[in-house]
Design an enzyme around this catalytic site. Structure first.
Site, PDB file in Angstrom:
ATOM      1  N   VAL A 157       0.861  -1.191   0.000  1.00  0.00           N
ATOM      2  CA  VAL A 157       0.000   0.000   0.000  1.00  0.00           C
ATOM      3  C   VAL A 157       0.897   1.242   0.000  1.00  0.00           C
ATOM      4  O   VAL A 157       2.103   1.137   0.238  1.00  0.00           O
ATOM      5  CB  VAL A 157      -0.937   0.011   1.236  1.00  0.00           C
ATOM      6  CG1 VAL A 157      -1.972  -1.092   1.131  1.00  0.00           C
ATOM      7  CG2 VAL A 157      -0.146  -0.122   2.530  1.00  0.00           C
ATOM      8  N   LYS A 158       0.291   2.409  -0.243  1.00  0.00           N
ATOM      9  CA  LYS A 158       1.113   3.610  -0.424  1.00  0.00           C
ATOM     10  C   LYS A 158       1.317   4.356   0.892  1.00  0.00           C
ATOM     11  O   LYS A 158       0.726   5.418   1.126  1.00  0.00           O
ATOM     12  CB  LYS A 158       0.466   4.514  -1.475  1.00  0.00           C
ATOM     13  CG  LYS A 158       0.625   3.969  -2.890  1.00  0.00           C
ATOM     14  CD  LYS A 158      -0.091   4.809  -3.919  1.00  0.00           C
ATOM     15  CE  LYS A 158       0.665   6.037  -4.329  1.00  0.00           C
ATOM     16  NZ  LYS A 158       1.849   5.771  -5.157  1.00  0.00           N
ATOM     17  N   LEU A 159       2.143   3.776   1.755  1.00  0.00           N
ATOM     18  CA  LEU A 159       2.475   4.458   3.012  1.00  0.00           C
ATOM     19  C   LEU A 159       3.516   5.537   2.717  1.00  0.00           C
ATOM     20  O   LEU A 159       4.524   5.268   2.053  1.00  0.00           O
ATOM     21  CB  LEU A 159       3.065   3.476   4.023  1.00  0.00           C
ATOM     22  CG  LEU A 159       2.195   2.285   4.431  1.00  0.00           C
ATOM     23  CD1 LEU A 159       2.868   1.497   5.540  1.00  0.00           C
ATOM     24  CD2 LEU A 159       0.809   2.738   4.883  1.00  0.00           C
ATOM     25  N   TYR A 163       8.241   5.890   0.952  1.00  0.00           N
ATOM     26  CA  TYR A 163       8.765   6.597  -0.217  1.00  0.00           C
ATOM     27  C   TYR A 163      10.172   7.157  -0.041  1.00  0.00           C
ATOM     28  O   TYR A 163      10.788   7.621  -1.002  1.00  0.00           O
ATOM     29  CB  TYR A 163       7.757   7.647  -0.703  1.00  0.00           C
ATOM     30  CG  TYR A 163       6.740   6.935  -1.564  1.00  0.00           C
ATOM     31  CD1 TYR A 163       6.887   6.860  -2.928  1.00  0.00           C
ATOM     32  CD2 TYR A 163       5.710   6.211  -0.976  1.00  0.00           C
ATOM     33  CE1 TYR A 163       6.015   6.123  -3.714  1.00  0.00           C
ATOM     34  CE2 TYR A 163       4.835   5.466  -1.744  1.00  0.00           C
ATOM     35  CZ  TYR A 163       4.996   5.425  -3.112  1.00  0.00           C
ATOM     36  OH  TYR A 163       4.149   4.672  -3.875  1.00  0.00           O
TER      37      TYR A 163
END
Ligand code: PMP
Length: 311
Positions: A157-159, A163
């Site tokens: 998921v895009k935590l 990044y």
């Protein structure tokens, strides 16, 4: 006069310049946030912005929220409506990038326990052209940075915190004169690009790293898998991929909301196939492009059409 831009924060639409958070915001210090990147593609023919797979993006946002114990006061359907309303109000008649962010909004530093921290949700929409030049194959570098393992930080998921690795890898690659970085897992198998999933074609079979290879479960990835199977009748295998398999592949391409479907022409100074965009990559690019602008009737349920009003 430029038109007023609107954001969504604190449960309502606000002028973009008023959409602010405090310097003590927990997410600013610790990356306790989960986000989405959604594209709206301007379709000149019918005068709509076509949002691609809006629902699926919010479903992934909710999966990230579950992991970070963020509870939003909205359902997926409500967030879709909030997004459509904001896009209509902004009135853009061009390609846009839609960025929702669910975050720990508590004004509290020196606290590493998620329990009891209040949650916030914000949404901004910005005009967006091309993220990466996909008119030509990319020159890529295997990054010296390795992808975090899910056992250190959830990777599907895009935590926001995740990044840091992507940013270090992309910065390193661009500084060295490449277009993009390919990240390996701790064991040296292939994970993904800094902001894209990776596919490889060899002997007519498409392969891509699987969910357990610490890659994001990309929505473009899923779309391309479905298009390859249903439209091209091709086999798509999800498995571990060795670095050297990429050097020897017939075609390699990257997929992402921002990057679309983009061929890799060269990796670590080795040409992939002929070094040009391969025939299967080209077919998938064309299919994908017609689909994301709403011109492929078979996939119209992936598209949310918004007619801009502005004001
Ligand atoms: N991997 C990473 C690390 C990304 O940031 C993205 C972009 N969201 C992707 C893959 C592609 O995901 P999607 O197709 O859902 O945009």
């Amino acid at each position: 006069m430029t038109q007023q831009a609107w954001a969504f924060l604190g449960g309502k639409q606000v002028p973009l310049e008023d959409a602010k958070v405090g310097v003590m915001t927990h997410a600013l210090h610790y990356g306790t946030a989960v986000f989405e990147g959604i594209r709206g593609n301007w379709n000149e023919r019918n005068g709509n912005v076509v949002i691609f797979r809006l629902k699926e993006h919010y479903e992934r946002l909710f999966r990230g929220c579950k992991i970070l114990r963020i509870e939003l006061p909205f359902s997926v359907d409500e967030l879709c409506k909030i997004t459509v309303d904001l896009l209509e109000r902004n009135g853009y008649r061009e390609d846009v990038y839609i960025r929702p962010l669910a975050f720990k909004g508590a004004q509290l530093v020196a606290n590493l326990n998620l329990a009891g921290l209040e949650d916030e949700f914000m949404l901004v929409i910005v005009p967006f052209g091309s993220y990466i030049d996909n008119s030509r194959p990319l020159r890529c570098q295997t990054s010296s940075w390795r992808k975090a393992m899910d056992s250190s930080m959830p990777t599907g998921v895009k935590l926001s915190g995740l990044y840091t690795t992507s940013i270090l890898a992309k910065t390193e690659a661009v500084a060295a004169g490449y277009d993009e970085a390919i990240l390996l897992n701790q064991d040296g198998t292939v994970s993904e690009g800094s902001g894209e999933n990776l596919f490889m074609i060899r002997d007519g079979v498409i392969s891509t790293p699987s969910e357990t290879d610490n890659c994001l479960l990309g929505i473009t990835r899923d779309s391309v898998i479905q298009l390859a199977k249903q439209e091209l009748g091709m086999e798509v295998v999800q498995r571990h991929i060795h670095r050297s398999e990429l050097y020897l592949a017939d075609e390699v391409f990257l997929t992402g909301t921002a990057a679309h479907v983009t061929a890799v022409g060269e990796l670590d100074h080795r040409a992939i196939g002929t070094g040009e965009t391969g025939p299967i990559t080209k077919k998938l690019q064309d299919l994908y492009f017609s689909t994301v602008v709403g011109d492929n009737d078979r996939y119209s349920d992936w598209c949310t059409l918004v007619s801009p009003s502005g004001g």
